[in-house]
Write a protein that holds these residues in place. Structure first.
Motif, PDB file in Angstrom:
ATOM      1  N   SER A 134       0.838  -1.200   0.000  1.00  0.00           N
ATOM      2  CA  SER A 134       0.000   0.000   0.000  1.00  0.00           C
ATOM      3  C   SER A 134       0.873   1.251   0.000  1.00  0.00           C
ATOM      4  O   SER A 134       1.691   1.458   0.912  1.00  0.00           O
ATOM      5  CB  SER A 134      -0.909   0.002   1.235  1.00  0.00           C
ATOM      6  N   ALA A 135       0.700   2.100  -1.025  1.00  0.00           N
ATOM      7  CA  ALA A 135       1.455   3.353  -1.079  1.00  0.00           C
ATOM      8  C   ALA A 135       1.127   4.243   0.112  1.00  0.00           C
ATOM      9  O   ALA A 135       2.005   4.920   0.659  1.00  0.00           O
ATOM     10  CB  ALA A 135       1.157   4.086  -2.386  1.00  0.00           C
ATOM     11  N   ALA A 136      -0.150   4.244   0.528  1.00  0.00           N
ATOM     12  CA  ALA A 136      -0.556   5.071   1.670  1.00  0.00           C
ATOM     13  C   ALA A 136       0.172   4.640   2.938  1.00  0.00           C
ATOM     14  O   ALA A 136       0.609   5.477   3.733  1.00  0.00           O
ATOM     15  CB  ALA A 136      -2.065   4.980   1.872  1.00  0.00           C
ATOM     16  N   ARG A 137       0.318   3.324   3.120  1.00  0.00           N
ATOM     17  CA  ARG A 137       1.000   2.847   4.320  1.00  0.00           C
ATOM     18  C   ARG A 137       2.495   3.166   4.253  1.00  0.00           C
ATOM     19  O   ARG A 137       3.117   3.494   5.266  1.00  0.00           O
ATOM     20  CB  ARG A 137       0.793   1.339   4.492  1.00  0.00           C
ATOM     21  N   ALA A 159      13.890   2.692  -4.971  1.00  0.00           N
ATOM     22  CA  ALA A 159      12.929   1.648  -5.349  1.00  0.00           C
ATOM     23  C   ALA A 159      11.504   2.166  -5.471  1.00  0.00           C
ATOM     24  O   ALA A 159      10.651   1.487  -6.050  1.00  0.00           O
ATOM     25  CB  ALA A 159      12.960   0.516  -4.326  1.00  0.00           C
ATOM     26  N   GLU A 160      11.226   3.358  -4.967  1.00  0.00           N
ATOM     27  CA  GLU A 160       9.844   3.845  -4.860  1.00  0.00           C
ATOM     28  C   GLU A 160       9.328   4.407  -6.186  1.00  0.00           C
ATOM     29  O   GLU A 160       9.934   5.295  -6.775  1.00  0.00           O
ATOM     30  CB  GLU A 160       9.742   4.924  -3.781  1.00  0.00           C
ATOM     31  N   SER A 161       8.168   3.899  -6.632  1.00  0.00           N
ATOM     32  CA  SER A 161       7.574   4.349  -7.892  1.00  0.00           C
ATOM     33  C   SER A 161       6.439   5.348  -7.682  1.00  0.00           C
ATOM     34  O   SER A 161       6.124   6.121  -8.599  1.00  0.00           O
ATOM     35  CB  SER A 161       7.049   3.149  -8.690  1.00  0.00           C
ATOM     36  N   ASP A 162       5.816   5.348  -6.506  1.00  0.00           N
ATOM     37  CA  ASP A 162       4.720   6.280  -6.254  1.00  0.00           C
ATOM     38  C   ASP A 162       5.287   7.683  -5.993  1.00  0.00           C
ATOM     39  O   ASP A 162       6.138   7.855  -5.109  1.00  0.00           O
ATOM     40  CB  ASP A 162       3.898   5.825  -5.047  1.00  0.00           C
ATOM     41  N   PRO A 163       4.851   8.710  -6.745  1.00  0.00           N
ATOM     42  CA  PRO A 163       5.457  10.046  -6.598  1.00  0.00           C
ATOM     43  C   PRO A 163       5.253  10.664  -5.221  1.00  0.00           C
ATOM     44  O   PRO A 163       6.126  11.389  -4.731  1.00  0.00           O
ATOM     45  CB  PRO A 163       4.767  10.867  -7.700  1.00  0.00           C
ATOM     46  N   GLY A 207       8.328  11.541  -2.751  1.00  0.00           N
ATOM     47  CA  GLY A 207       8.556  12.883  -2.213  1.00  0.00           C
ATOM     48  C   GLY A 207       8.776  12.856  -0.712  1.00  0.00           C
ATOM     49  O   GLY A 207       9.663  13.545  -0.186  1.00  0.00           O
ATOM     50  N   ALA A 208       7.975  12.056  -0.017  1.00  0.00           N
ATOM     51  CA  ALA A 208       8.133  11.937   1.440  1.00  0.00           C
ATOM     52  C   ALA A 208       9.486  11.325   1.787  1.00  0.00           C
ATOM     53  O   ALA A 208      10.150  11.748   2.748  1.00  0.00           O
ATOM     54  CB  ALA A 208       6.997  11.095   2.015  1.00  0.00           C
ATOM     55  N   LEU A 209       9.917  10.337   1.013  1.00  0.00           N
ATOM     56  CA  LEU A 209      11.202   9.697   1.270  1.00  0.00           C
ATOM     57  C   LEU A 209      12.360  10.654   1.023  1.00  0.00           C
ATOM     58  O   LEU A 209      13.329  10.672   1.795  1.00  0.00           O
ATOM     59  CB  LEU A 209      11.342   8.452   0.387  1.00  0.00           C
ATOM     60  N   ARG A 210      12.279  11.440  -0.044  1.00  0.00           N
ATOM     61  CA  ARG A 210      13.350  12.410  -0.316  1.00  0.00           C
ATOM     62  C   ARG A 210      13.435  13.431   0.814  1.00  0.00           C
ATOM     63  O   ARG A 210      14.523  13.828   1.241  1.00  0.00           O
ATOM     64  CB  ARG A 210      13.117  13.101  -1.663  1.00  0.00           C
ATOM     65  N   ARG A 266      17.970   5.706 -12.007  1.00  0.00           N
ATOM     66  CA  ARG A 266      18.797   6.902 -12.226  1.00  0.00           C
ATOM     67  C   ARG A 266      17.968   8.171 -12.042  1.00  0.00           C
ATOM     68  O   ARG A 266      18.424   9.156 -11.451  1.00  0.00           O
ATOM     69  CB  ARG A 266      19.420   6.878 -13.626  1.00  0.00           C
ATOM     70  N   ARG A 267      16.735   8.160 -12.544  1.00  0.00           N
ATOM     71  CA  ARG A 267      15.868   9.323 -12.392  1.00  0.00           C
ATOM     72  C   ARG A 267      15.596   9.616 -10.917  1.00  0.00           C
ATOM     73  O   ARG A 267      15.655  10.769 -10.468  1.00  0.00           O
ATOM     74  CB  ARG A 267      14.547   9.095 -13.131  1.00  0.00           C
ATOM     75  N   ARG A 268      15.293   8.559 -10.157  1.00  0.00           N
ATOM     76  CA  ARG A 268      14.986   8.754  -8.738  1.00  0.00           C
ATOM     77  C   ARG A 268      16.215   9.252  -7.983  1.00  0.00           C
ATOM     78  O   ARG A 268      16.104  10.115  -7.106  1.00  0.00           O
ATOM     79  CB  ARG A 268      14.493   7.431  -8.141  1.00  0.00           C
ATOM     80  N   ALA A 269      17.373   8.708  -8.328  1.00  0.00           N
ATOM     81  CA  ALA A 269      18.599   9.113  -7.645  1.00  0.00           C
ATOM     82  C   ALA A 269      18.895  10.590  -7.888  1.00  0.00           C
ATOM     83  O   ALA A 269      19.204  11.337  -6.949  1.00  0.00           O
ATOM     84  CB  ALA A 269      19.771   8.255  -8.121  1.00  0.00           C
ATOM     85  N   VAL A 270      18.777  11.034  -9.135  1.00  0.00           N
ATOM     86  CA  VAL A 270      19.096  12.425  -9.463  1.00  0.00           C
ATOM     87  C   VAL A 270      18.083  13.378  -8.828  1.00  0.00           C
ATOM     88  O   VAL A 270      18.458  14.446  -8.319  1.00  0.00           O
ATOM     89  CB  VAL A 270      19.156  12.614 -10.992  1.00  0.00           C
ATOM     90  N   LEU A 271      16.805  13.025  -8.849  1.00  0.00           N
ATOM     91  CA  LEU A 271      15.800  13.881  -8.211  1.00  0.00           C
ATOM     92  C   LEU A 271      16.107  14.075  -6.729  1.00  0.00           C
ATOM     93  O   LEU A 271      15.987  15.184  -6.193  1.00  0.00           O
ATOM     94  CB  LEU A 271      14.400  13.276  -8.378  1.00  0.00           C
ATOM     95  N   ALA A 272      16.501  12.988  -6.061  1.00  0.00           N
ATOM     96  CA  ALA A 272      16.800  13.077  -4.633  1.00  0.00           C
ATOM     97  C   ALA A 272      18.064  13.895  -4.380  1.00  0.00           C
ATOM     98  O   ALA A 272      18.095  14.739  -3.477  1.00  0.00           O
ATOM     99  CB  ALA A 272      16.944  11.676  -4.046  1.00  0.00           C
ATOM    100  N   ILE A 273      19.099  13.681  -5.176  1.00  0.00           N
ATOM    101  CA  ILE A 273      20.344  14.424  -4.983  1.00  0.00           C
ATOM    102  C   ILE A 273      20.145  15.894  -5.323  1.00  0.00           C
ATOM    103  O   ILE A 273      20.724  16.781  -4.684  1.00  0.00           O
ATOM    104  CB  ILE A 273      21.474  13.806  -5.822  1.00  0.00           C
TER     105      ILE A 273
END
Length: 346
Positions: free
Chosen positions: A127-130, A155-159, A163-166, A192-199
């Motif tokens: 569950s993405a909400a959880r 690993a997270e695909s839900d935007p 965002g909360a993880l970043r 790669r996309r997720r890594a760059v967005l977070a950095i």
């Protein structure tokens, strides 16, 4: 050979040999006058066969079938053993990662351990909400291993969860950039996309600029684009070609134009940006929509050259481009009459 001697030669304990006898796996063929087990050479050979099969992970029941059933086919069982071993190794790997995550949090008590385990369980939910709740419900001041959050980010695909993880990673106090750096070179483009967005959200952190600079050469524009925006906002001129490309592609072009405008406050960089935009405007492959975006980007730049280019574009053969250029020429003239930038002094 008596049981004690067999045990010394085979390495199998007398207790296990008696167990094999009770199960019917290896029954000694003889007995002494006093009733002691006496093993023949064939019995000892069978003991070594049992031990060899045990080393492959077969159960004693499976070993009995393998040694007694003529129709028993080893290939099917070996395939099953491979699958079971792979599954066990995966479970062991997951357990090892959990233990390392708990250890990295430097727990001072079992409550700290349970809190990390609860977070890991929440992040592993379908569950993405959880998953999002697991991140946001973390108590203030609670230590969370940077590596755990970084792995979840990649690993997270839900935007929304991403965002909360970043956000949590940026607040973790650890070296998030180092934990994410390998993701910038991952084979999977989504990683790669997720890594760059977070950095990019930690662009001020030590080492972030170097990692983002590597991403400027990525073949995927959704990787190099956020890297260029983050670097451009920090005044890194190497981001200019990618930012101009974003205007051409229409990928976050408004943001890219704003960053180009900020970079152009440096006179040396302004000439480089103006030349790049002008070259793209003159490119034979540039369609009407592309040239309009480039014209809009020009308005973000200071200096008299902008007005000259807009004046020429106001008479462009493409009526849509000409209308946009004429409108922006009025904007630049108004800015000039108000004493703002972009005037030509004449």
């Amino acid at each position: 050979m008596l049981i004690g001697e067999v045990a010394r030669h085979s390495g199998v304990s007398p207790r296990m040999l008696r167990h094999y006898d009770a199960l019917g796996l290896v029954r000694p063929t003889g007995r002494t006058v006093g009733g002691y087990r006496q093993y023949s050479a064939e019995d000892i050979r069978r003991i070594f066969h049992v031990e060899s099969l045990r080393s492959l992970g077969l159960s004693l029941k499976q070993i009995g079938r393998a040694l007694e059933d003529p129709a028993f086919t080893p290939s099917a069982l070996v395939s099953d053993l491979i699958r079971w071993t792979e599954e066990r190794l995966e479970r062991e790997r997951e357990l090892l990662e959990r233990l390392r995550a708990v250890d990295a949090s430097a727990p001072t008590g079992w409550q700290d351990v349970l809190r990390i385990v609860e977070l890991m369980q929440g992040l592993g939910s379908a569950s993405a909400a959880r998953r999002q709740q697991a991140v946001l419900a973390r108590p203030d001041g609670a230590s969370v291993p940077t590596e755990l959050l970084a792995g979840a980010v990649l690993a997270e695909s839900d935007p929304h969860v991403a965002g909360a993880l970043r956000w949590a990673l940026a607040r973790s106090g650890g070296d998030g950039v180092a934990a994410l750096a390998a993701g910038v070179h991952a084979e999977d483009v989504d990683v790669r996309r997720r890594a760059v967005l977070a950095i990019a959200e930690m662009a001020e952190a030590p080492g972030a600029a170097e990692v983002l600079a590597d991403a400027l050469g990525d073949p995927d524009r959704q990787v190099r684009g956020p890297a260029a925006l983050a670097l451009g906002r920090r005044g890194v001129v190497e981001a200019v070609p990618v930012l101009v490309g974003m205007v051409v592609d229409g990928s976050r072009d408004v943001e890219a134009a704003e960053v180009l405008g900020a970079l152009s406050q440096d006179p040396g960089c302004a000439d480089r940006i103006m030349t790049a935009l002008a070259d793209e405007l003159a490119a034979p492959t540039a369609d009407s929509a592309t040239r309009i975006r480039l014209t809009q980007a020009l308005v973000e730049l200071p200096g008299p050259t902008v007005r000259e280019v807009l004046r020429r574009l106001a008479h462009d053969d493409d009526r849509a481009v000409a209308l946009v250029a004429s409108a922006f020429l009025l904007v630049v003239d108004g800015r000039r009459s108000d004493g703002g930038g972009g005037g030509d002094g004449g």
